[in-house]
Enzyme design. Structure first.
Site, PDB file in Angstrom:
ATOM      1  N   ARG A 147      -9.667   3.644   2.209  1.00 46.90           N
ATOM      2  CA  ARG A 147      -8.917   2.557   1.573  1.00 46.90           C
ATOM      3  C   ARG A 147      -9.011   1.337   2.475  1.00 46.90           C
ATOM      4  NH1 ARG A 147      -2.383   2.182   0.698  1.00 46.90           N
ATOM      5  NH2 ARG A 147      -2.487   1.053   2.662  1.00 46.90           N
ATOM      6  N   TYR A 159       0.878  -6.271   3.014  1.00 42.68           N
ATOM      7  CA  TYR A 159       1.013  -4.835   2.808  1.00 42.68           C
ATOM      8  C   TYR A 159      -0.255  -4.112   3.288  1.00 42.68           C
ATOM      9  CZ  TYR A 159       0.496  -0.356   0.925  1.00 42.68           C
ATOM     10  OH  TYR A 159       0.244   0.976   0.870  1.00 42.68           O
ATOM     11  N   ASP A 212      -5.332  -0.803  -2.439  1.00 43.06           N
ATOM     12  CA  ASP A 212      -3.986  -0.707  -3.008  1.00 43.06           C
ATOM     13  C   ASP A 212      -3.438  -2.113  -3.255  1.00 43.06           C
ATOM     14  OD1 ASP A 212      -1.423  -0.031  -3.736  1.00 43.06           O
ATOM     15  OD2 ASP A 212      -1.015   1.230  -1.984  1.00 43.06           O
ATOM     16  N   GLU A 238      -5.488   0.532  -6.886  1.00 42.44           N
ATOM     17  CA  GLU A 238      -4.243   1.291  -7.049  1.00 42.44           C
ATOM     18  C   GLU A 238      -3.080   0.371  -7.385  1.00 42.44           C
ATOM     19  OE1 GLU A 238      -3.689   3.783  -3.663  1.00 42.44           O
ATOM     20  OE2 GLU A 238      -1.535   3.491  -3.675  1.00 42.44           O
ATOM     21  N   GLU A 264       2.527   6.491  -7.829  1.00 47.88           N
ATOM     22  CA  GLU A 264       3.299   6.956  -6.667  1.00 47.88           C
ATOM     23  C   GLU A 264       4.801   6.780  -6.836  1.00 47.88           C
ATOM     24  OE1 GLU A 264       1.372   4.584  -3.576  1.00 47.88           O
ATOM     25  OE2 GLU A 264       3.192   3.413  -3.358  1.00 47.88           O
ATOM     26  N   ARG A 285      -1.374   9.352  -9.546  1.00 52.77           N
ATOM     27  CA  ARG A 285      -1.070   9.485  -8.112  1.00 52.77           C
ATOM     28  C   ARG A 285       0.349   9.992  -7.830  1.00 52.77           C
ATOM     29  NH1 ARG A 285      -0.655   5.967  -4.967  1.00 52.77           N
ATOM     30  NH2 ARG A 285      -1.560   6.921  -3.116  1.00 52.77           N
ATOM     31  N   GLU A 341      -4.757  11.273  -0.773  1.00 53.47           N
ATOM     32  CA  GLU A 341      -4.495  10.325   0.319  1.00 53.47           C
ATOM     33  C   GLU A 341      -4.092  11.096   1.581  1.00 53.47           C
ATOM     34  OE1 GLU A 341      -1.108   7.778  -0.406  1.00 53.47           O
ATOM     35  OE2 GLU A 341      -1.840   6.265   0.992  1.00 53.47           O
ATOM     36  N   TRP A 404       7.346  -5.702  -3.998  1.00 54.38           N
ATOM     37  CA  TRP A 404       6.735  -5.471  -2.678  1.00 54.38           C
ATOM     38  C   TRP A 404       5.530  -4.543  -2.789  1.00 54.38           C
ATOM     39  CZ3 TRP A 404       6.721  -0.798   0.365  1.00 54.38           C
ATOM     40  CH2 TRP A 404       6.028  -0.952   1.593  1.00 54.38           C
TER      41      TRP A 404
HETATM   42  C1  CS2 Z   1       1.518   3.284  -0.325  1.00 56.31           C
HETATM   43  C2  CS2 Z   1       2.716   3.848   0.349  1.00 56.31           C
HETATM   44  O1  CS2 Z   1       0.288   5.098   0.505  1.00 56.31           O
HETATM   45  C3  CS2 Z   1       0.369   4.274  -0.386  1.00 56.31           C
HETATM   46  O2  CS2 Z   1      -0.401   4.179  -1.290  1.00 56.31           O
HETATM   47  O3  CS2 Z   1       1.658   2.605  -1.483  1.00 56.31           O
HETATM   48  O4  CS2 Z   1       2.485   3.700   1.715  1.00 56.31           O
HETATM   49  C4  CS2 Z   1       4.064   3.246  -0.001  1.00 56.31           C
HETATM   50  O5  CS2 Z   1       4.123   1.910   0.402  1.00 56.31           O
HETATM   51  C5  CS2 Z   1       5.116   4.041   0.700  1.00 56.31           C
HETATM   52  O6  CS2 Z   1       5.000   5.367   0.340  1.00 56.31           O
HETATM   53  C6  CS2 Z   1       6.508   3.520   0.389  1.00 56.31           C
HETATM   54  O7  CS2 Z   1       7.446   4.382   0.930  1.00 56.31           O
HETATM   55 MG    MG Z   2       0.113   2.917  -2.852  1.00 60.06          MG
END
Ligand code: CS2
Ligand code: MG
Length: 404
Positions: A147, A159, A212, A238, A264, A285, A341, A404
């Site tokens: 990624r 991020y 992502d 993602e 997620e 996911r 992941e 976020w």
């Molecule tokens: C993220 C996560 O791994 C990922 O794809 O989107 O790190 C996410 O930000 C965290 O699980 C939030 O707790």
């Molecule tokens: Mg993610």
């Protein structure tokens, strides 16, 4: 066999984890992950106050019945707190069943469908140049999928970009309030295609590259991003948009062949149903802890298999090694596995959760230990008390709160 006791252990070996331990009259115990990043104590309370009293005296072999009892029996349904609590119970019961049978859980799920679980690693860096070094590092370790995330010129933080050499951890225990970051879609969309181009030019056409978006675009912006990345064949983008309005994904599909991975923050099969059955996504996911445990996640993956959707389970470090061990049991056994992941946990976390899974040459192996193949060292856990930590809040440059 009867459940005689159950307790919640909240420990913070670098970050918070909520673990449920279920004990039986035959001395066999099981563990399950109930961690919900930034809202941990809500799950702990749901388990302590409302679930554990219902477990005492139950037959731990009745996994499906216990799932339905906790889900339908509560009347109030779904949501991350409820489903993480149910997941913790469900995962612990599968652990017990495996230990009683003397078999790893994947044997109870039908056995191996593949030799290893292909994982993706996280390359994140402030600049594209540093990113190439990070990708090189993962390729050197044997990863077949990476990624890629970079800083965005003009934005102070982004991020997915940690400090090079340290584990990425967005929840911040040093602050009393959530950290705040600033976002610009224009600056982001102007940057990402050049990052993909640089990585493709350097590493060739076959390394799987992922990215992502973390729920930040609108459908038409996501369509534009997908289209602009097509020349570099991403394996997936993602969470391109928030997924509350699922018909929005039709718009993305009309414009781009870039594969999409979502889920997620989903908690149930009903959150995934439209995206899967309309074939609006390519990878689902959801993960064991936030989607009701092994029992419910397998149901989601079975639904996905009907519609050419593959799994891509979330595996960030805020899901404990118990969740990862459980995910690997599913990953190795389901027919429609896509990718897992993998962000290795810190040595402190690994010491609190001794486990049998292992990484080699781009694959994780669940190991052959009976049950999940992971345990909780309660003495080690006791050395790390809970520390409140919030995920960041995101704002646009004019101060408007943004996803976020
Ligand atoms: C993220 C996560 O791994 C990922 O794809 O989107 O790190 C996410 O930000 C965290 O699980 C939030 O707790
Ligand atoms: Mg993610």
């Amino acid at each position: 066999m009867r459940i005689t006791a159950a307790r919640v252990v909240v420990t913070s070996p670098g970050r918070n984890f909520v673990t449920l331990k279920i004990e039986t009259d035959e001395g066999v115990h099981g563990i399950g992950d109930g961690t919900l990043n930034g809202r941990e104590l809500a799950v702990a309370s749901y388990l302590n106050d409302h679930v554990i009293p219902l477990l005492i005296g139950r037959d731990p072999a009745r996994i499906e019945d216990t799932w339905q009892y906790l889900y339908q029996g509560a009347y109030w349904r779904r949501g991350p707190v409820t489903m993480s609590a149910i997941a913790a119970v469900d995962t612990a019961l599968w652990d017990i069943k495996g230990k009683v049978a003397g078999l790893p859980v994947h044997q109870l799920l039908g056995g191996r469908s593949r030799d290893g679980v292909t994982v993706y690693g996280h390359a994140g860096a402030d600049t594209t140049e540093q990113l190439l070094t990070e990708v090189e590092h993962y390729v050197g370790l044997g990863y077949k999928a990476v990624r890629i995330q970079t800083g965005i010129p003009g934005l102070a933080s982004t991020y997915g970009v940690g400090h090079v050499g340290t584990t990425y951890e967005p929840a911040n225990a040093e602050l009393d309030l959530p950290a705040e970051s600033v976002w610009s879609t224009e600056k982001y969309l102007a940057q990402v295609p050049s990052v993909f181009k640089a990585v493709r030019d350097e590493f060739g056409p076959t390394l799987r590259l992922l990215h992502d978006v973390h729920h930040r675009l609108t459908p038409i912006e996501a369509a534009r991003l997908g289209k602009s990345l097509e020349p570099y064949s991403p394996f997936w983008i993602e969470d391109p948009v928030r997924a509350e309005l699922q018909e929005g994904f039709r718009l993305i599909r009309q414009h781009t062949t870039t594969p999409i991975a979502v889920g997620e923050v989903f908690n149930s099969i009903w959150d995934c149903q439209q995206l899967i059955s309309e074939q609006l996504i390519d990878f689902i996911r959801t993960t064991v802890v936030h989607a009701g445990g092994i029992t419910h996640l397998r149901r989601i993956f079975d639904l996905a298999a009907l519609y050419h959707v593959r799994s891509g389970s979330h595996g960030a470090t805020d899901l404990s090694p118990v969740c990862l061990a459980a995910a690997l049991q599913l990953d190795i056994s389901i027919p429609n596995f896509g990718l897992q992941e993998y962000m290795p946990h810190s040595p402190e976390t690994d010491a609190v959760f001794p486990h049998g899974y292992s990484f080699a040459d781009g694959y994780l192996q669940p190991g052959e230990q009976p049950g999940l193949g992971v345990d909780l060292d309660e003495e080690a856990a006791a050395a790390y008390p809970y520390r409140p930590a919030y995920l960041p809040v995101n704002r646009l440059e004019d101060g408007t709160v943004h996803s976020w």
